[in-house]
Scaffold this motif. Sequence first.
Motif, PDB file in Angstrom:
ATOM      1  N   GLU A 146      -4.073   6.917   7.802  1.00  0.00           N
ATOM      2  CA  GLU A 146      -5.432   6.831   7.255  1.00  0.00           C
ATOM      3  C   GLU A 146      -5.550   7.664   5.975  1.00  0.00           C
ATOM      4  O   GLU A 146      -6.168   7.215   4.999  1.00  0.00           O
ATOM      5  CB  GLU A 146      -6.442   7.299   8.296  1.00  0.00           C
ATOM      6  N   GLU A 147      -4.976   8.849   5.955  1.00  0.00           N
ATOM      7  CA  GLU A 147      -5.085   9.721   4.782  1.00  0.00           C
ATOM      8  C   GLU A 147      -4.323   9.170   3.580  1.00  0.00           C
ATOM      9  O   GLU A 147      -4.730   9.380   2.434  1.00  0.00           O
ATOM     10  CB  GLU A 147      -4.588  11.126   5.135  1.00  0.00           C
ATOM     11  N   THR A 148      -3.225   8.481   3.827  1.00  0.00           N
ATOM     12  CA  THR A 148      -2.470   7.882   2.715  1.00  0.00           C
ATOM     13  C   THR A 148      -3.039   6.521   2.314  1.00  0.00           C
ATOM     14  O   THR A 148      -2.646   5.965   1.275  1.00  0.00           O
ATOM     15  CB  THR A 148      -0.988   7.698   3.098  1.00  0.00           C
ATOM     16  N   GLY A 149      -3.935   5.971   3.119  1.00  0.00           N
ATOM     17  CA  GLY A 149      -4.539   4.681   2.810  1.00  0.00           C
ATOM     18  C   GLY A 149      -3.644   3.491   3.096  1.00  0.00           C
ATOM     19  O   GLY A 149      -3.909   2.381   2.628  1.00  0.00           O
ATOM     20  N   VAL A 150      -2.596   3.706   3.892  1.00  0.00           N
ATOM     21  CA  VAL A 150      -1.647   2.623   4.164  1.00  0.00           C
ATOM     22  C   VAL A 150      -2.120   1.747   5.322  1.00  0.00           C
ATOM     23  O   VAL A 150      -2.014   0.524   5.259  1.00  0.00           O
ATOM     24  CB  VAL A 150      -0.247   3.203   4.449  1.00  0.00           C
ATOM     25  N   LEU A 151      -2.655   2.362   6.374  1.00  0.00           N
ATOM     26  CA  LEU A 151      -3.167   1.625   7.519  1.00  0.00           C
ATOM     27  C   LEU A 151      -4.391   2.332   8.084  1.00  0.00           C
ATOM     28  O   LEU A 151      -4.407   3.572   8.179  1.00  0.00           O
ATOM     29  CB  LEU A 151      -2.111   1.510   8.635  1.00  0.00           C
ATOM     30  N   ARG A 177       0.833  -1.206   0.000  1.00  0.00           N
ATOM     31  CA  ARG A 177       0.000   0.000   0.000  1.00  0.00           C
ATOM     32  C   ARG A 177       0.869   1.259   0.000  1.00  0.00           C
ATOM     33  O   ARG A 177       0.575   2.233  -0.705  1.00  0.00           O
ATOM     34  CB  ARG A 177      -0.906   0.022   1.232  1.00  0.00           C
ATOM     35  N   SER A 178       1.942   1.236   0.788  1.00  0.00           N
ATOM     36  CA  SER A 178       2.822   2.408   0.859  1.00  0.00           C
ATOM     37  C   SER A 178       3.541   2.633  -0.462  1.00  0.00           C
ATOM     38  O   SER A 178       3.795   3.780  -0.860  1.00  0.00           O
ATOM     39  CB  SER A 178       3.840   2.249   1.993  1.00  0.00           C
ATOM     40  N   MET A 179       3.871   1.543  -1.155  1.00  0.00           N
ATOM     41  CA  MET A 179       4.510   1.679  -2.463  1.00  0.00           C
ATOM     42  C   MET A 179       3.552   2.304  -3.463  1.00  0.00           C
ATOM     43  O   MET A 179       3.960   3.118  -4.308  1.00  0.00           O
ATOM     44  CB  MET A 179       4.998   0.316  -2.938  1.00  0.00           C
ATOM     45  N   ASP A 180       2.280   1.937  -3.387  1.00  0.00           N
ATOM     46  CA  ASP A 180       1.275   2.569  -4.243  1.00  0.00           C
ATOM     47  C   ASP A 180       1.101   4.043  -3.889  1.00  0.00           C
ATOM     48  O   ASP A 180       0.964   4.906  -4.775  1.00  0.00           O
ATOM     49  CB  ASP A 180      -0.070   1.850  -4.104  1.00  0.00           C
ATOM     50  N   ALA A 181       1.109   4.334  -2.579  1.00  0.00           N
ATOM     51  CA  ALA A 181       0.899   5.712  -2.132  1.00  0.00           C
ATOM     52  C   ALA A 181       2.022   6.629  -2.596  1.00  0.00           C
ATOM     53  O   ALA A 181       1.775   7.725  -3.120  1.00  0.00           O
ATOM     54  CB  ALA A 181       0.789   5.750  -0.603  1.00  0.00           C
TER      55      ALA A 181
END
Length: 691
Positions: A543-548, A162-166
């Motif tokens: 939450e705002e980055t959609g990672v966790l 998810r962080s790589m996508d963000a």
Amino acid sequence: MVNIPEIFAENVFNENVMRDKLPKEVFKKLMKTIDLGEPLDVSIANVVANAMKDWAVEKGATHYTHWFQPMTGITAEKHDSFITPTAGGKVIMSFGGKELIQGEPDASSFPSGGLRATFEARGYTAWDPSSYAFVKDGTLYIPTAFCSYTGEALDKKTPLLRSMDAISKQACRVMKLFGKDVKRVTTTVGPEQEYFLVDKKYYDQRKDLIFTGRTLFGAMSPKGQEMEDHYFGTIKPRIAAFMADLDVELWKYGLLAKTKHNEVAPAQHEVAPIFSTTNIATDNNQLLMDIAKKVALKHGMVCLLHEKPFDGVNGSGKHNNWSMSTDMGENLLNPGKDPKDNAQFMLILTAVITAVDKYAKLMRLSVASAGNDHRLGANEAPPAIVSVFLGDELERVVRDIIDGGESAVGGQAKIELGVTTLPVFPKDNTDRNRTSPFAFTGNRFEFRMPGSSQSIGCINMMLNTAVADVFKDFADELEGAEDFQKALNALIKRELTAHQRVIFNGNGYDDSWIEEAEKRGLPNLRSTPEALAAYDEFVDLFEETGVLSEAELKSRQEILLDEYAKTIAIESRTMVDMSKKDILPAVSSYVKELSDIACNKKTLGLNADLEIKQIERLSALASDAYDKTAALEEVIAGAADVEGAQNAANYEHETVIPAMDALRAVADEMEVNTAEKYWPFPAYDKLLFGI
């Protein structure tokens, strides 16, 4: 003679194998998912699964497993055979798309931090097609993510992806500001792995190494690392043979093992790979640690990955060399030679500096563990204070931008980003700073704080998320600018000015830096419980980055606090066991021998002062050790009354560890005063120099 090109990645279902084994259209669709992060086309799953199975069976595989990384910090696997019954009592070897894409391991026995109750057992593993499958020990290993029945991430891989996508999404926006149509930006990592090797026959005699991975007792040997003769020194034949076998095994699995050498401490060594995409690098590092342990055993040795196996010599880290590359192959942390690239590089650099300062506590807690607390700030690793090293030339450019002065490099032209030429930065132009937690080294940042046993998944997830957040802020501001160049210059100057406090090129080991960092307002979270308490500050970020989600974040805090408390509890109980069952009886036996000698001397009319002095000294020490063992038992029992994960971790740190240290000090003094034949386990001289 090993033919490296021939054996390299022979056990990996990689791009070359897929191109050969898959229909052309299926291969193209799968590569879009792997290279560009596009959603997996499930219609091709059956074809891929069958080809993967046929290839694995050719390699001798009889089973497959969904290989995942739960929050334990290690890997997990459940093996299923390829056999399917047919009429007449026969079987065939089959493997379908559904089995490839999804598995269902029991989720109740893995740490969930409250996300799942014990009776809520269902969990799922989901294929990560961007990380290659491989065959090991007769099983096809399929890298997967791991989630709960209700969709929460229960592993280290899912948030990393998810962080790589963000970061890719926000970095692509930044690149468009410079007229570049980039479809994906990928973070890359090259994790250098440090480790110790000890003779297995000595390891097997140490309960502390077996139960905890480190020596809980042990007086320093007469020689340590003070002669500085081990670092890059001649590799002993037995170690060289291990390293040669390790290289071959790593190459077979496509791991780009490049460098090997002796490290600073006796018995300490390092293996370093060439960088690769972050999730692949994470999988490969987990595989490397597993393979290193197995290869060591074949050579009669044990590979220790604990951050501090031996007191008095350097501990082990895992240097995380981090950068970003576009789908066009451009390294975003390469300053470049063309003036038009200078502004882009300076904006990227500014974003990273801003992220590290803004989220310094996050960087610190990303490497928090009981083992790593022993090495951070111990004059062998970066301090717990997070700072950025840039090197003299790049820092001079940053200072000129902040001050609005003349550039001292590349001529005397005034700094106007996008016009003035930055100095050319070959890979070795910036000095290396071993004391810096986060150092720019020419075309990447080297994050030196991670511990040797830690998964780099969580570490890079947090780093990616922090930088993604800053990229978003920068893109939001610059996309709407009327005069892009003017807005860009203003943003870079403003942010560098605001975050210059985190830039430090000096000696991080010096006590004066601690005072200076405090004046600058930089956080200094010295212990794991203190660092993990900061999790609450980052709910909005994740939450705002959609990672966790908030629940996923809180669960990780709970898991790590619990892991810390349990680690110290196991260590303290091991110390009590060793003290009562091994050390005190051994000292008593030696005292008895001394007493017998003294009695015999007196019977013969000889002077027994020497033995009497030794008896008195050891008896006093043994009495003290007995009292300190009892005191440790008392505080161990007190842990049962502590409620809450944070309080439990705090208790272990503030109450149990001091009692452990007090017992060790007495026991180590007894060791140096006890005859070697009586001491119940191998001393440091054998452990560190016995190979």
